[in-house]
Design a protein around this motif. Structure first.
Motif, mmCIF file in Angstrom:
data_model
loop_
_atom_site.group_PDB
_atom_site.id
_atom_site.type_symbol
_atom_site.label_atom_id
_atom_site.label_comp_id
_atom_site.label_asym_id
_atom_site.label_seq_id
_atom_site.Cartn_x
_atom_site.Cartn_y
_atom_site.Cartn_z
ATOM 1 N N UNK A 67 0.833 -1.198 0.000
ATOM 2 C CA UNK A 67 0.000 0.000 0.000
ATOM 3 C C UNK A 67 0.869 1.251 0.000
ATOM 4 N N UNK A 68 1.958 1.250 0.766
ATOM 5 C CA UNK A 68 2.844 2.426 0.788
ATOM 6 C C UNK A 68 3.431 2.680 -0.593
ATOM 7 N N UNK A 69 3.811 1.630 -1.295
ATOM 8 C CA UNK A 69 4.326 1.830 -2.660
ATOM 9 C C UNK A 69 3.227 2.295 -3.606
ATOM 10 N N UNK A 70 2.018 1.798 -3.412
ATOM 11 C CA UNK A 70 0.898 2.250 -4.243
ATOM 12 C C UNK A 70 0.614 3.727 -3.997
ATOM 13 N N UNK A 71 0.601 4.127 -2.726
ATOM 14 C CA UNK A 71 0.383 5.541 -2.417
ATOM 15 C C UNK A 71 1.528 6.391 -2.974
ATOM 16 N N UNK A 72 2.754 5.858 -2.921
ATOM 17 C CA UNK A 72 3.898 6.579 -3.501
ATOM 18 C C UNK A 72 3.718 6.753 -5.003
ATOM 19 N N UNK A 73 3.269 5.701 -5.663
ATOM 20 C CA UNK A 73 3.007 5.777 -7.111
ATOM 21 C C UNK A 73 1.989 6.879 -7.400
ATOM 22 N N UNK A 74 0.975 7.008 -6.553
ATOM 23 C CA UNK A 74 -0.024 8.059 -6.725
ATOM 24 C C UNK A 74 0.571 9.450 -6.584
ATOM 25 N N UNK A 75 1.473 9.641 -5.619
ATOM 26 C CA UNK A 75 2.134 10.943 -5.470
ATOM 27 C C UNK A 75 2.970 11.278 -6.696
ATOM 28 N N UNK A 76 3.558 10.275 -7.301
ATOM 29 C CA UNK A 76 4.330 10.495 -8.531
ATOM 30 C C UNK A 76 3.423 10.926 -9.678
ATOM 31 N N UNK A 77 2.202 10.427 -9.694
ATOM 32 C CA UNK A 77 1.243 10.834 -10.729
ATOM 33 C C UNK A 77 0.759 12.272 -10.470
ATOM 34 N N UNK A 78 0.676 12.636 -9.206
ATOM 35 C CA UNK A 78 0.361 14.031 -8.883
ATOM 36 C C UNK A 78 1.470 14.939 -9.386
ATOM 37 N N UNK A 79 2.723 14.495 -9.211
ATOM 38 C CA UNK A 79 3.860 15.275 -9.713
ATOM 39 C C UNK A 79 3.784 15.441 -11.227
ATOM 40 N N UNK A 80 3.300 14.421 -11.925
ATOM 41 C CA UNK A 80 3.117 14.550 -13.379
ATOM 42 C C UNK A 80 2.213 15.735 -13.703
ATOM 43 N N UNK A 81 1.140 15.881 -12.908
ATOM 44 C CA UNK A 81 0.234 17.011 -13.144
ATOM 45 C C UNK A 81 0.929 18.338 -12.825
ATOM 46 N N UNK A 82 1.627 18.390 -11.686
ATOM 47 C CA UNK A 82 2.246 19.640 -11.264
ATOM 48 C C UNK A 82 3.225 20.163 -12.300
ATOM 49 N N UNK A 83 3.892 19.250 -13.002
ATOM 50 C CA UNK A 83 4.875 19.666 -14.002
ATOM 51 C C UNK A 83 4.247 20.383 -15.187
ATOM 52 N N UNK A 84 2.961 20.182 -15.416
ATOM 53 C CA UNK A 84 2.349 20.842 -16.569
ATOM 54 C C UNK A 84 1.397 21.984 -16.176
ATOM 55 N N UNK A 85 1.320 22.305 -14.877
ATOM 56 C CA UNK A 85 0.503 23.432 -14.423
ATOM 57 C C UNK A 85 1.371 24.685 -14.428
ATOM 58 N N UNK A 86 1.032 25.650 -15.244
ATOM 59 C CA UNK A 86 1.864 26.849 -15.427
ATOM 60 C C UNK A 86 1.906 27.738 -14.195
ATOM 61 N N UNK A 87 1.028 27.524 -13.234
ATOM 62 C CA UNK A 87 1.018 28.329 -12.016
ATOM 63 C C UNK A 87 1.864 27.733 -10.900
ATOM 64 N N UNK A 88 2.500 26.596 -11.171
ATOM 65 C CA UNK A 88 3.281 25.888 -10.152
ATOM 66 C C UNK A 88 4.742 25.812 -10.567
ATOM 67 N N UNK A 89 5.613 26.091 -9.609
ATOM 68 C CA UNK A 89 7.049 25.936 -9.818
ATOM 69 C C UNK A 89 7.408 24.480 -9.511
#
Length: 425
Positions: free
Chosen positions: A233-255
């Protein structure tokens, strides 16, 4: 009626933040006496398989770091799949928030085009004072609606672990709105020019022994080409945080170059493992992550590996159970997990009344990660003596133990905000 409402709020708040045992709840037989800590020897993170010691960054990055990471995969958390799925991002809602200081955004990340029930719902607060802001990112325990008492926030659609907080269909009750607001110092975060991104960790997998059956470990196993037992479960939750990072990289309002990954308790364990796995996260913050997180396993103090595996077997991979009664047989210890964060800024925090999480063990873990940071010319805590209460110490690695119980407090956020502004300037 008002008294009933207040009583209900207190009841829900108590449930929400009793996510781990405090010192008052330590089971009989658990050692919380420092004089009874048995001698132990920690593995040296710089000692390579051939007996030589790492002396330069190149050998660390190309030989020793991958080796240590694999040991954690095999013995503690399981492996995280690296197959890239096609994700889509949908803006669900935007609006003014925090008295006009921030923009609220609600985004749904569809994790796969093949299964639209696999998604993460993000809640973002971005300061209007910056066009491109650094952000804290971290999971919440019971849905985005708990972070602020704002009727515009969508209530979590995925089941909650605690039956006392949910409707008959398992989803979050409307009464949970804002009950975690004391643990998310949103206004001060925003006032300091930092954004906040959060999501409910149950969007990935509900935190129960059989949560894997309805979470991504089952839903996406064919696409990710991994069986549920191969990861935790911890690795699954980690995988989810990595997918959130994918979004953050393409949001122009986020560094996206300045994202501070934050987690409390079991989610602090998750933040550390995620930060070790994905170096896109520029900072990692572990708030009272305890055993299986920042605390040294070889210290027989507070919660043990056996305690974790008996109560939360789904958090870790199966092989972790073989160390239930012999932590010293494990080829790694948690200071080596912290070393995998190097050279990025790392903050480890503890609480005086949370002896179950072993504050001294968390501190010593941070102390013993410093040798790896030194390879990069980075300074660690600068001391091997426990600091006074409510005092932050350190440099690129930082630590504090505050008064109080197992929680996230205003004091904690003050330190994390300061750390971000110092390290990301």
């Amino acid at each position: 009626m008002q008294h009933k409402t207040i009583a209900c709020f207190i009841f829900l708040f108590t449930i929400l933040f009793n996510t781990h045992k405090s010192s008052a709840q330590v089971p009989a037989g658990t050692n919380v006496d420092e004089s009874k800590v048995k001698p132990y020897t920690l593995p040296d993170p710089l000692q390579m398989q051939d007996g030589k010691k790492v002396t330069n960054v190149n050998d660390w990055n190309n030989i020793q770091r991958p080796y240590i990471y694999h040991l954690f995969e095999e013995n503690v958390y399981g492996r995280i799949p690296r197959i890239k799925l096609t994700q889509t991002f949908r803006v669900r809602e935007t609006g003014d928030a925090i008295g006009g200081l921030a923009t609220r955004k609600q985004i749904r990340i569809y994790l796969s085009t093949a299964d639209t029930s696999a998604f993460i719902d993000l809640l973002l607060y971005l300061p209007k004072s910056k066009t491109k802001a650094p952000v804290f990112v971290g999971y919440n325990f019971n849905g985005n609606q708990t972070v602020q008492a704002d009727p515009a926030i969508f209530i979590s659609e995925n089941p909650l672990r605690d039956s006392r907080l949910k409707n008959a269909d398992g989803t979050a009750s409307d009464s949970t709105r804002g009950i975690a607001s004391n643990s998310w110092d949103v206004k001060n975060i925003i006032k300091n020019g930092i954004g906040l991104v959060t999501a409910y960790y149950g969007d990935i997998e509900v935190d129960t022994k059989d949560g894997w059956q309805t979470g991504i470990r089952t839903k996406l196993k064919d696409e990710l080409k991994i069986q549920p037992a191969e990861w935790s479960a911890i690795s699954a939750w980690a995988w989810g945080l990595m997918r959130i990072m994918d979004y953050l990289e393409q949001d122009s309002n986020i560094d996206a170059k300045h994202v501070a990954l934050f987690g409390h308790s079991r989610l602090g364990k998750t933040a550390l493992w995620t930060g070790a796995t994905d170096q896109r996260f520029a900072m990692v913050i572990s708030n009272e992550s305890g055993e299986g997180g920042a605390a040294l396993a070889r210290r027989n103090y507070g919660e043990t590996i056996k305690d974790l595996n008996e109560r939360f077997p789904h958090w870790f991979v199966g092989k972790y159970r073989t160390y239930n009664n012999n932590a010293s047989a494990m080829p790694v210890d948690q200071h080596m997990l912290l070393s995998l964060i190097a050279p990025r800024p790392l903050y480890v925090a503890s609480a005086e009344d949370d002896q179950w999480s072993d504050p001294k063990g968390e501190f010593l873990s941070a102390v013993n990660a410093a040798s790896v940071y030194a390879l990069f010319g980075k300074k660690g805590l600068g001391t091997d003596k426990m600091p006074p209460l409510n005092t932050s110490v350190g440099n690129t690695i930082r630590y504090h133990e505050r008064t109080g119980k197992h929680a996230v407090t205003e004091f904690d956020w003050q330190q994390y905000i300061k750390f971000v502004n110092e390290q990301f300037k």
